[in-house]
Design a protein around this motif. Structure first.
Motif, short mmCIF file in Angstrom:
data_model
loop_
_atom_site.label_atom_id
_atom_site.label_comp_id
_atom_site.label_asym_id
_atom_site.label_seq_id
_atom_site.Cartn_x
_atom_site.Cartn_y
_atom_site.Cartn_z
N GLN A 164 -55.37 47.05 -3.91
CA GLN A 164 -55.67 46.95 -2.48
C GLN A 164 -54.42 46.98 -1.60
O GLN A 164 -53.34 46.56 -2.01
N ARG A 165 -54.59 47.48 -0.38
CA ARG A 165 -53.55 47.42 0.64
C ARG A 165 -53.99 46.44 1.72
O ARG A 165 -55.18 46.17 1.88
N GLU A 166 -53.04 45.93 2.45
CA GLU A 166 -53.37 45.00 3.52
C GLU A 166 -54.06 45.75 4.65
O GLU A 166 -53.51 46.69 5.22
N SER A 167 -55.27 45.35 4.97
CA SER A 167 -56.07 46.06 5.97
C SER A 167 -55.62 45.75 7.39
O SER A 167 -55.09 44.67 7.67
N VAL A 168 -55.86 46.70 8.28
CA VAL A 168 -55.60 46.46 9.70
C VAL A 168 -56.68 45.53 10.24
O VAL A 168 -57.73 45.33 9.61
N ASP A 169 -56.45 44.96 11.42
CA ASP A 169 -57.45 44.06 11.99
C ASP A 169 -58.64 44.86 12.52
O ASP A 169 -58.64 46.10 12.54
N THR A 170 -59.68 44.13 12.93
CA THR A 170 -60.94 44.76 13.33
C THR A 170 -60.77 45.73 14.49
O THR A 170 -61.32 46.84 14.48
N ALA A 171 -59.99 45.33 15.49
CA ALA A 171 -59.80 46.19 16.67
C ALA A 171 -59.10 47.49 16.30
O ALA A 171 -59.48 48.58 16.76
N GLU A 172 -58.07 47.41 15.48
CA GLU A 172 -57.33 48.61 15.08
C GLU A 172 -58.19 49.49 14.18
O GLU A 172 -58.14 50.73 14.28
N HIS A 173 -58.97 48.87 13.33
CA HIS A 173 -59.88 49.63 12.48
C HIS A 173 -60.84 50.47 13.32
O HIS A 173 -61.03 51.67 13.08
N THR A 174 -61.43 49.83 14.33
CA THR A 174 -62.38 50.53 15.19
C THR A 174 -61.68 51.63 15.99
O THR A 174 -62.23 52.72 16.17
N ARG A 175 -60.48 51.36 16.46
CA ARG A 175 -59.73 52.38 17.20
C ARG A 175 -59.46 53.60 16.33
O ARG A 175 -59.66 54.75 16.75
N LEU A 176 -59.03 53.37 15.10
CA LEU A 176 -58.75 54.48 14.19
C LEU A 176 -60.00 55.27 13.87
O LEU A 176 -59.98 56.51 13.79
N LEU A 177 -61.11 54.57 13.67
CA LEU A 177 -62.37 55.26 13.37
C LEU A 177 -62.79 56.13 14.54
O LEU A 177 -63.17 57.30 14.36
#
Length: 308
Positions: A164-177
């Motif tokens: 596993q890699r360290e995941s980005v936070d929820t806001a950044e995840h949504t922005r990237l998606l």
């Protein structure tokens, strides 16, 4: 007898989310998890409940052991699956942790890594990390020694941390998606490449569907080119959904869901793009939105269903 049955239903409904959460994490399939929970309900009805000291321990044990059995047979079935296999996503908008005390082992990417563990290793990790069971409790459920259970959980943690890699936070995840979907719809390959990690991989779960990649697609450039596939995006509407505790994108064409897009991202960018095209998995996802608002258990001795 009526009062006893009502008490059995009440106890079962109280713990149902937990039971589904255990089975789902072990199996990676909402449909199979529901089948396990239903079988546990049948066993609970037939059990001499007056002899059960702890209902939650009995139900959790039965669920875990059944899930391990199903996982062992599912592994053989998945060897004949055409193309990459992805976990069956679940809608977590109403239950962000799907019955667990912590949202561990729920994200799609982690569930995929869990598939590389044996069913028993998976179960031990899930019980400890998601549901906070004590080691002696896990040992009793799995019928293993305490020392063995500690070793299994430690080994599973190490394997997962290596993968596993360290995941980005929820806001950044949504922005990237959102940025990924926007660039893919407009055919902007350069923008897509800027969002992707150099070693990005795209997995398409279609079980042999036409125009669905049957092997993992590796590398930033190839993943970007696949995402702009010209037959995918015409007449498509995109809606954001809560899938496995993260934001996903559900693609509709003429009102019918055709794909669910999920990503995994770290500080290097999006490193995993997961496309679920399999119609049965998409149907299971849409059905999962009402899982805990429908009547259950059904058809109890001809009596009315019990709302939860």
């Amino acid at each position: 007898m009526a009062g006893d049955l009502e008490e059995a239903v009440s106890v079962f409904v109280q713990h149902r989310r937990r039971l589904f959460g255990i089975a789902y994490r072990v199996l990676g399939s909402a449909v199979e998890a529901e089948d396990v929970v239903q079988e546990v309900w049948l066993r609970w009805q037939k059990t001499d409940r007056s002899a059960v000291v702890s209902p939650v321990a009995f139900l959790s044990s039965a669920t875990t052991r059944l899930a391990i059995n199903v996982a062992q047979s599912a592994r053989a079935r998945r060897e004949t699956y055409i193309g990459p296999w992805l976990p069956e996503p679940v809608d977590t908008s109403s239950d962000p942790e799907v019955g667990a005390q912590r949202a561990e082992a729920l994200e799609m990417a982690l569930l995929l890594v869990l598939e590389r563990l044996s069913p028993t290793e998976r179960a031990a990790y899930v019980l400890r990390e998601a549901f906070d069971y004590a080691y002696p409790e896990i040992a009793e459920i799995l019928r293993l020694s305490l020392v063995n259970v500690r070793k299994i959980v430690s080994r599973a943690r190490k394997h997962l941390s290596d993968e596993q890699r360290e995941s980005v936070d929820t806001a950044e995840h949504t922005r990237l998606l959102n940025a990924f979907v926007s660039a893919a719809r407009t055919g902007n390959v350069a923008s897509l490449e800027a969002l992707l990690a150099p070693d990005a991989v795209s997995l398409s779960d279609g079980n042999g569907m036409r125009a669905c990649a049957r092997i993992p697609v590796l590398g930033r450039a190839r993943v970007a080119r696949l995402a702009v596939y010209r037959r995918l995006w015409p007449d498509v509407d995109v809606g954001l959904v809560d899938a496995n505790g993260r934001t996903g994108a559900l693609l509709h064409r003429h009102g019918e869901p055709i794909a669910l897009l999920h990503i995994a991202a770290s500080k290097e960018g999006i490193h995993q793009v997961m496309w679920v095209f399999n119609p049965s998995k998409i149907a299971a996802f849409t059905a999962s939105r009402s899982r805990f608002s429908t009547a259950f258990p059904p058809g109890i001795g001809g009596r009315a269903t019990v709302a939860v």
